[in-house]
Write a protein that holds these residues in place. Structure first.
Motif, mmCIF file in Angstrom:
data_model
loop_
_atom_site.group_PDB
_atom_site.id
_atom_site.type_symbol
_atom_site.label_atom_id
_atom_site.label_comp_id
_atom_site.label_asym_id
_atom_site.label_seq_id
_atom_site.Cartn_x
_atom_site.Cartn_y
_atom_site.Cartn_z
ATOM 1 N N ASN A 11 62.164 27.964 1.537
ATOM 2 C CA ASN A 11 62.511 28.464 2.877
ATOM 3 C C ASN A 11 64.068 28.394 2.867
ATOM 4 O O ASN A 11 64.776 29.301 3.548
ATOM 5 N N CYS A 38 57.732 42.107 8.355
ATOM 6 C CA CYS A 38 59.003 41.409 8.858
ATOM 7 C C CYS A 38 59.193 41.918 10.325
ATOM 8 O O CYS A 38 58.792 43.141 10.714
ATOM 9 N N ALA A 102 60.451 30.411 14.313
ATOM 10 C CA ALA A 102 59.921 31.496 13.127
ATOM 11 C C ALA A 102 58.797 30.962 12.312
ATOM 12 O O ALA A 102 58.704 29.604 11.997
ATOM 13 N N ASN A 104 57.555 31.824 8.329
ATOM 14 C CA ASN A 104 58.091 32.258 7.038
ATOM 15 C C ASN A 104 56.753 32.241 6.028
ATOM 16 O O ASN A 104 56.334 31.063 5.751
ATOM 17 N N LEU A 115 58.631 35.433 -0.570
ATOM 18 C CA LEU A 115 58.445 35.830 0.790
ATOM 19 C C LEU A 115 57.457 36.948 1.134
ATOM 20 O O LEU A 115 57.774 38.026 0.643
ATOM 21 N N HIS A 118 58.104 37.278 7.425
ATOM 22 C CA HIS A 118 59.121 36.640 8.310
ATOM 23 C C HIS A 118 58.764 37.239 9.844
ATOM 24 O O HIS A 118 58.932 38.528 9.881
#
Length: 140
Positions: A11, A38, A102, A104, A115, A118
């Motif tokens: 992260n 995303c 947020a 993630n 990832l 997000h």
């Protein structure tokens, strides 16, 4: 290193890549072996890896925020199916005097956290831990 610490490190690499405007590092972080998504604040959902990377390029070139300060990250291991490991980091993004919350989501691929999702959005009531620096106001 334990899995939670490794997840937090991944992260941190995400925010370091953003703050460094490093598209190569972002591309290395985003998984290329499965579905990804995303959702930037105010944008439509992006579910194509190429489109996601182009969105970061557009943010960098369009004079997006100079830096994002990740605050109060909390790592959670989610397990997964078929031996796949999933992890999530919930955190707060300080952008100037604004604050976003947020999520993630990462997938462990060959020993590396990559990832896969997000999403950031306005936060009107952050926890006290997010106020470790000068007071922030929610993004309106």
């Amino acid at each position: 290193m334990n899995p939670l610490a490794e997840l937090l490190e991944a992260n941190e690499r995400f925010y370091a890549a953003f703050n460094g405007r490093d598209l190569v590092a972002l591309a290395e972080l985003w998984d290329d072996s499965g579905p990804v998504a995303c959702i930037h604040p105010g944008w439509r959902a992006l579910t194509d890896r190429h489109e996601i990377l182009e969105s970061w390029r557009a943010i960098f070139q369009g004079g997006g925020p100079a830096t994002i300060d990740c605050r109060a990250p909390e790592a959670l291991l989610l397990g997964g199916s078929g031996g796949e490991q999933l992890g999530m980091v919930v955190c707060y993004e300080a952008i100037g005097n604004a604050l976003l919350v947020a999520t993630n989501l990462f997938r462990e691929v060959e020993g590396n956290w990559r990832l896969v999702h997000h999403q950031a959005g306005p936060c009107n009531e952050p926890p006290a831990e997010a106020h470790t620096k000068p007071p922030l106001s929610p993004l309106q």
